[in-house]
Write an enzyme that holds these catalytic residues in place. Structure first.
Site, PDB file in Angstrom:
ATOM      1  N   HIS A 160      -0.957  -0.645  -9.963  1.00  0.00           N
ATOM      2  CA  HIS A 160      -1.530  -1.578  -8.979  1.00  0.00           C
ATOM      3  C   HIS A 160      -1.823  -2.940  -9.637  1.00  0.00           C
ATOM      4  O   HIS A 160      -2.963  -3.403  -9.660  1.00  0.00           O
ATOM      5  CB  HIS A 160      -2.809  -0.992  -8.357  1.00  0.00           C
TER       6      HIS A 160
ATOM      7  N   ARG B 277       0.849  -1.193   0.000  1.00  0.00           N
ATOM      8  CA  ARG B 277       0.000   0.000   0.000  1.00  0.00           C
ATOM      9  C   ARG B 277       0.888   1.247   0.000  1.00  0.00           C
ATOM     10  O   ARG B 277       1.902   1.304   0.722  1.00  0.00           O
ATOM     11  CB  ARG B 277      -0.896   0.016   1.248  1.00  0.00           C
TER      12      ARG B 277
END
Ligand code: NAP
Length: 313
Positions: free
Chosen positions: A276, A228
């Protein structure tokens, strides 16, 4: 009869694909979208299968017992279960571990074999051979020793890197040095050439890698962030890349996603930007995992291992 609700913010085509895939595995279950649930059915819902729902969308079901996420990272769902007797189960799928391990290996090799520098050299028609460091000489450290970290460490171990990991609780791992607590983190960082972040985002890990800790890494070291964005203080990272303390970062995750088109990170030559994609959920294997979890619950009344809300993962 018990009913399962499927709540997602996915675009409708993808949502339909997920529903079809999960229903194929659970032919005896009734799985409905929120708008298909009637007033009289609301109280019969004991399980929610979710993908990026708004936490408040889960408030409508008074008898919810547990929530199955289709993703491994669940930090945005913690608020939905806070102070409620509802269990939150994240996706733990061996296929996801395998996918992350492939990414970790690919981008570790990318950094080890100077691929960003060779791409720059080609753009400038520059013929220059850079030092080639063998994997046995390279110190690769992983932040985390959970499902995805262990799969990644296992893949890295095949190439005989000098491996370390850092976790909240110490581990006994063959051929991998395990560190825990803050002093352990500092000690590990000082002996790291490539650092790979696979920590979940929690109140404890938010901006954990600040300027002080990133400065513990040796000059010229490299970073991969696959968990993250907010585990790293981006401003501090940019400063350390700018002054040359860190030489390159591969970032798959960002504090703000998607990365704004105006963000200077896009054109920073010391950063490789990925959208991502290091470990996308595999719809087929994830549906099998979810179906197994639900069958086990229906047959044996056992909820799969759930998130420890106190520690946030
Ligand atoms: P996991 O199995 O829960 O493992 C988490 C690891 O982090 C554990 O080893 C844990 O230590 C350690 N940890 C947590 N908080 C810590 C702290 N404060 N200090 C030290 N260590 C700490 O999680 P996972 O399945 O490996 O997934 C990791 C993360 O990957 C997810 O949370 C998600 O954010 C991210 N992810 C990214 C993608 C992508 O495509 N980019 C895809 C899937 C997942 P203990 O072992 O002591 O508990």
């Amino acid at each position: 009869m018990k009913i399962i609700v499927f709540i997602s913010e996915l675009e409708s085509e993808l949502q339909d694909q997920w529903l079809t895939s999960i229903k194929k595995q659970l032919i005896n279950e009734t799985i409905l979208l929120p708008h298909q649930v009637s007033e009289s059915q609301v109280k019969s819902i004991d399980i929610a299968i979710v993908a990026n729902p708004k936490p408040k969308d889960l408030d409508k079901y008074p008898n919810l017992v547990w929530i199955q996420s289709l993703w491994a990272g669940v930090e945005q769902l913690i608020s939905a279960v806070l102070k409620k007797p509802i269990k939150l189960v994240r996706l733990v799928d061996p296929q996801l571990g395998q996918t992350m391990a492939e990414s970790v290996l690919a981008w570790t090799l990318y950094l080890q074999r100077n691929m960003p520098e060779y791409a720059r050299q080609q753009a400038g028609k520059q013929w220059k051979q850079l030092p080639c460091i063998s994997s046995k000489e390279l110190r690769v450290s992983v932040l985390g020793a959970g499902a995805l970290s262990l799969a990644s460490l296992n893949a890295l171990s095949k190439l005989e890197y000098q491996l370390s990991c850092w976790s909240r609780t110490p581990k006994q791992l063959n051929g991998i040095k395990s560190y825990s607590d803050f002093n352990g983190l500092q000690a590990m960082l000082r002996k790291t050439d490539i650092l790979i972040n696979l920590l979940p985002l929690t109140p404890q890990t938010h901006h954990l890698l600040d300027k002080e800790l990133l400065s513990e890494l040796p000059k010229g070291s490299k970073l991969i962030n696959f968990s993250r964005g907010a585990v790293i203080d981006t401003k501090a990272l940019l400063e350390l890349l700018d002054i040359g303390h860190l030489s390159h970062a591969v970032l798959d995750v960002f504090e703000q996603e998607p990365l704004a088109s105006s963000d200077p990170i896009w054109s920073n030559p010391k950063i490789t930007v990925l959208p991502h994609i290091s470990a996308p959920t595999n719809m087929h294997t994830a549906s099998e995992v979810v179906a197994n979890n639900i069958r086990t619950y229906r047959e044996h009344d056992v909820i799969p291992k759930s998130v420890d809300i106190k520690v946030g993962y």
